[in-house]
Design a protein around this motif. Structure first.
Motif, PDB file in Angstrom:
ATOM      1  N   PHE A  60       0.734  -1.306  -0.084  1.00 48.76           N
ATOM      2  CA  PHE A  60       0.013   0.135   0.077  1.00 48.76           C
ATOM      3  C   PHE A  60       0.767   1.183   0.061  1.00 48.76           C
ATOM      4  N   ALA A  61       1.768   1.306   0.788  1.00 53.45           N
ATOM      5  CA  ALA A  61       2.788   2.482   0.953  1.00 53.45           C
ATOM      6  C   ALA A  61       3.746   2.450  -0.387  1.00 53.45           C
ATOM      7  N   PHE A  62       4.116   1.679  -1.085  1.00 53.93           N
ATOM      8  CA  PHE A  62       4.517   1.653  -2.126  1.00 53.93           C
ATOM      9  C   PHE A  62       3.786   2.368  -3.391  1.00 53.93           C
ATOM     10  N   GLN A  63       2.518   1.989  -3.342  1.00 56.18           N
ATOM     11  CA  GLN A  63       1.627   2.236  -4.462  1.00 56.18           C
ATOM     12  C   GLN A  63       0.902   3.745  -4.123  1.00 56.18           C
ATOM     13  N   THR A  64       0.773   3.948  -2.875  1.00 55.03           N
ATOM     14  CA  THR A  64       0.041   5.289  -2.833  1.00 55.03           C
ATOM     15  C   THR A  64       1.020   6.537  -2.328  1.00 55.03           C
ATOM     16  N   LEU A  65       2.189   5.923  -1.788  1.00 56.15           N
ATOM     17  CA  LEU A  65       2.908   7.101  -1.403  1.00 56.15           C
ATOM     18  C   LEU A  65       4.150   7.216  -1.951  1.00 56.15           C
TER      19      LEU A  65
END
Lengths: 361, 317
Positions: free
Chosen positions: A47-52
């Motif tokens: 999630f962190a890779f893709q959204t942040l």
């Protein structure tokens, strides 16, 4: 105390002009690089890779490109998203025509196409400036997006009118997939981070060198620059070329290493404005500002999306989107009033305070 | 190819003069609305050097407020008055909160601030009124909705009555504005501030009052445009794009020239319609209206950097 500069003597001009004249700056940048290269990839979730992480890097690269043009050369542009689109479509077509091409090379090459288009749309800057030029760059914005829609060759005559990124492997990633549904976020993150780091170093050095100084002279007072022998045409067009190159690469990364697919209206004017905000809130004419601005603009919606539910406040996603717009709008005005030079200047002030602390004299 | 570009369109025009007139009329109607929006820009730019990007969203906001108030059961004409009140409050708020702290900043900063206002108003409008498409209360305002049929050259020409109303009201508004600017004390003060801010300040013209006034006038223009355009295309945030159309008008006419805004608006409205119908749709796949005005303005500026009506004195090169 933490930033004490006492004892760091410069004995040559070369020392004085070094990339990090104060040792602590270098250490700080080093810490962030280690964080980005060695720590974050292993603690971040999908999630962190893709959204942040990935979007922040890509947006800051695009803002860096815009900053070269607007912050350093003083030419206001509202067509950034269209040039990102040129990079993305150029990359897509190159990989269609030459399937053997390494995607990382293709991404880096695609910037040259947007640089060419950027120079073509930069020609009016020789005749008009200021707001008139800003409106002229809108011509690029609307015309190119229209072209992406109507010129079916660009998207291989897909029925959907969108480009779909295939699975691609790259030597740069050790033969792993770097684009398409099979690519892992970690690989894509490293590819994006590598390109962003490379282009940032190049840009820092460009802005410190002869070219960067001619840009700044053009920005600060164009006729004075001309009087001291700067070729305004070369200065402005080179700014357009460098800026569009970086923006084009950012666009190719945007589609190939993050979105995975793109419709023409993705490159419409709201994207241009988001990038402009990043550059403005971060600080025009600064490299650091692009990253700070991107963290704010990309991170804010994520925070707004996750915090209220975590606190138990029921809030619909549509309302979040609207509140987000209001907050971004308010923040822009707030930052312009408090510090027109952006977040980078705030850091500069803090750093100055740290250097003299605890004795402010 | 040569025939398709240079001859066929004109043959079409001559063969069907009634259709040509219909196209010209449609162009004229959108042109006069572009001119109105451009006028709002020019007024604010002349008096404060602010390039007001928020003009487009003000159109949407005014129209939304009007429709939203009516939906709450307020009679139509009172809605108009209340909306004018809202636009006035908005003008005061913008001047107090945004512009006053930014006096004297570089142009680009003020421009950015208006983009900030735009985003804020989009979010604010959607939170309060919702983002869905709404119908303009055309009939309730007493605007006729029928159409007039004319038969020139034995053909058929359809003029919508609401378009005629829009043209008449816009023309009246323009005349009223010109009279106001040229014949009244306040109008002179606005022009004085535009010509030389320091001299104007020194003779006792209040910059705050004038700024509130011009933003309010821009709000009135926004309301009129919002009603006219909303009657044609419904009220939604997509209306904002017509504000972008006012930008090439400003390039053509010059940021300072009121006459330029009007003539440039009409020119762009008519030419883009002609291009779309006779060249865009047959040859380029249509929807050329999104960029034609910009490219036209760009080409004109390449050869005439001061614009069609700009004063030579404006330094643009």
């Amino acid at each position: 105390m933490f930033y004490r500069t006492a004892g760091q003597f410069k004995t040559t001009y070369r020392d004085d002009q070094a990339l990090f004249p104060i040792r602590q700056d270098g250490v700080l940048v080093g810490i962030f690089l280690i964080l980005a290269w060695a720590v974050l990839p292993f603690v971040a979730s999908e999630f962190a890779f893709q959204t942040l992480l990935i979007p922040i890097l890509i947006y800051s690269l695009a803002a860096l490109g815009l900053n070269v043009l607007t912050g350093y050369a003083g030419q206001l542009s509202l067509g950034t998203a269209a040039f990102m689109g040129v990079g993305a479509y150029a990359c897509y077509k190159m990989l269609t025509i030459m399937p053997w091409l390494d995607p990382v090379i293709a991404i880096l090459l695609s910037g040259f196409f947007s640089a060419g288009i950027g120079v073509a749309f930069g020609i009016p800057s020789l005749r008009i400036k200021g707001f008139y030029l800003a409106i002229a760059t809108l011509a690029a914005q609307f015309f190119l997006v229209w072209l992406f829609e109507k010129w079916a060759w660009l998207y291989n005559y897909n029925a959907s009118g969108a480009i779909q990124v295939p699975n691609l492997t790259s030597v740069a990633a050790g033969g792993n997939y770097v684009a398409g549904p099979l690519a892992s976020s970690l690989t894509q993150y490293y590819i994006v981070l590598g390109i962003v780091t490379l282009l940032t170093i190049l840009t820092i050095n460009l802005t410190r060198g002869t070219l960067g100084r001619t840009w700044k002279a053009t920005r600060d007072m164009d006729f004075a620059a001309e009087l001291i022998g700067i070729n305004l045409m070369r200065s402005k067009l080179s700014a357009f070329a460098v800026s569009s190159y970086i923006v084009g690469v950012a666009g190719a990364l945007f589609v190939f290493c993050w979105r995975g697919a793109a419709e023409p209206n993705l490159f419409d004017i709201p994207l241009s404005f988001s990038i402009l905000f990043i550059a403005i809130i971060g600080g025009l004419g600064s490299i650091l500002g692009n990253y700070l601005g991107a963290i704010l603009i990309v991170g804010l919606p994520v925070v707004l999306n996750t915090v209220p539910p975590a606190l138990g406040i029921p809030i619909s996603s549509a309302l979040v989107e609207h509140l987000n717009l209001m907050i971004v709008g308010g923040l822009i005005i707030f930052f312009l009033i408090v510090e027109p030079h952006g977040l980078a200047r705030l850091w500069g002030l803090a750093r100055q305070k740290l250097i003299v602390w605890p004795f402010p004299y | 190819m040569f025939y398709d570009i240079f001859i066929a369109p004109f043959v079409d025009m001559v063969e069907a003069p009634d259709f040509l007139m219909q196209v010209l009329w449609e162009g004229l109607v959108s042109g006069i609305l572009y001119a109105l929006i451009a006028l709002g820009f020019v007024l604010i730019f002349r008096s404060s050097r602010i390039f007001n990007f928020a003009q487009g969203i003000m159109v949407v906001f005014a129209a939304l407020t009007l429709v939203g108030l009516y939906a709450m059961g307020v009679p139509a004409w009172i809605c108009v008055i209340l909306t004018l009140g809202v636009m006035f409050v908005l003008a005061v708020a913008i001047e107090r909160i945004v512009l006053r702290p930014l006096v004297g900043q570089p142009d680009i900063i003020l421009f950015m601030a208006t983009i900030g206002i735009t985003l804020f108003l989009i979010g604010f409008g959607e939170v309060i009124f919702g983002g869905e498409n709404k119908v303009m209360i055309t009939e309730e305002l007493g605007i006729p909705t029928g159409s007039v049929l004319l038969e020139p050259f034995g053909g058929l020409l359809i003029l919508e009555q609401k378009d005629i109303t829009a043209v008449v009201v816009a023309a009246l508004l323009v005349v009223g504005l010109l009279v106001f600017l040229n014949r009244t004390r306040m109008g002179r003060a606005i022009r004085a501030l535009g010509d030389d801010p320091q001299a104007a300040l020194s003779v006792g013209i209040s910059i705050q009052t004038i700024w509130v006034l011009v933003w309010f006038i821009a709000g009135i223009i926004a309301l009129v445009t919002g009603i006219a355009w909303g009657a044609r295309a419904g009220v939604s945030f997509a209306l904002e794009v017509i504000a972008y159309k006012a930008l090439p008008v400003l390039m053509l006419g010059g940021l300072e020239s009121i006459a330029g805004a009007i003539i440039g608006g009409l020119m762009i409205g008519i030419l883009e319609k002609l291009f779309e119908i006779y060249w865009g749709q047959p040859l380029l796949g249509g929807n050329t209206e999104t960029w034609f005005a910009f490219v036209l303005a760009l080409i004109v500026l390449l050869f005439r950097p001061q614009g069609l009506f700009g004063e030579k004195i404006i330094e643009r090169v």
